[in-house]
Design a protein around this motif. Structure first.
Motif, PDB file in Angstrom:
ATOM      1  N   VAL A  42       0.841  -1.202   0.000  1.00 47.21           N
ATOM      2  CA  VAL A  42       0.000   0.000   0.000  1.00 47.21           C
ATOM      3  C   VAL A  42       0.873   1.248   0.000  1.00 47.21           C
ATOM      4  O   VAL A  42       0.609   2.203  -0.748  1.00 47.21           O
ATOM      5  N   VAL A  54      -4.709  -1.582  -2.541  1.00 47.73           N
ATOM      6  CA  VAL A  54      -3.933  -2.777  -2.861  1.00 47.73           C
ATOM      7  C   VAL A  54      -4.134  -3.070  -4.340  1.00 47.73           C
ATOM      8  O   VAL A  54      -5.268  -3.153  -4.819  1.00 47.73           O
ATOM      9  N   ALA A  64      -7.871  -0.211   0.621  1.00 47.38           N
ATOM     10  CA  ALA A  64      -6.997  -0.710   1.685  1.00 47.38           C
ATOM     11  C   ALA A  64      -7.686  -0.593   3.033  1.00 47.38           C
ATOM     12  O   ALA A  64      -7.032  -0.586   4.071  1.00 47.38           O
TER      13      ALA A  64
END
Length: 174
Positions: A42, A54, A64
């Motif tokens: 990330v 992601v 994320a």
């Protein structure tokens, strides 16, 4: 200057031991695991494309939001990746920086609440606490969170002691 080193010799030695252990076998111990890989990915995505997510295909990202580590760790990682390159070592060096901040936060809190013997005892306990190095060097949020917590409590203690409300804002932000 010499007086400072003479009076705080044990504190400096303990701090040096902590810094040594924080950097010892940095890339090999502890081994990489899935949480560290996702957090690092990330941060690399933020550094490369500005996307806080992601990557699942070359042009597709998912949120994320399932990652419990937030921007207070991801953004310093992304910034360091922009300046020093995308490597595992760079991510772990950021965590060493957070470990050092954790030590400084402990010193700051102990100086607000205890005297010099308390500062030395507190730092000795934290420096010899192996999970700081076992989990703290992994790219996770535990040690950064603990560092922010110690700074927040220390700022709150100072705000109460000197009766200054501006510090309460900074304690809350921490």
């Amino acid at each position: 200057m010499f007086q400072f080193f003479r009076n705080n010799f044990l504190l400096i030695i303990l701090f040096g031991i902590g810094v040594f252990f924080a950097g010892y076998k940095l890339t090999t111990s502890p081994p990489i695991w899935i949480d560290e890989g996702i957090i690092t990915q990330v941060a690399q995505n933020v550094a490369r494309s500005g996307n806080y997510g992601v990557q699942i295909t070359p042009n597709q990202f998912v949120s994320a939001g399932f990652i419990t580590t937030g921007p207070s760790v991801i953004l310093p990682l992304a910034l360091s990746f922009n300046f020093f390159g995308h490597s595992f070592l760079v991510g772990r060096l950021v965590m060493v920086f957070f470990i050092i901040l954790f030590f400084i936060g402990a010193i700051f809190l102990a100086s607000e609440l205890l005297g010099t013997p308390g500062i030395i005892a507190s730092l000795a306990l934290i420096v010899t606490f192996s999970p700081v190095y076992g989990l703290g060097r992994n790219v996770l949020g535990e040690v950064p969170g603990a560092a922010f917590l110690l700074f927040g409590i220390a700022l709150l203690a100072r705000a109460v002691r000197i009766k200054q409300s501006r510090l309460i804002f900074w304690a809350g932000l921490s």
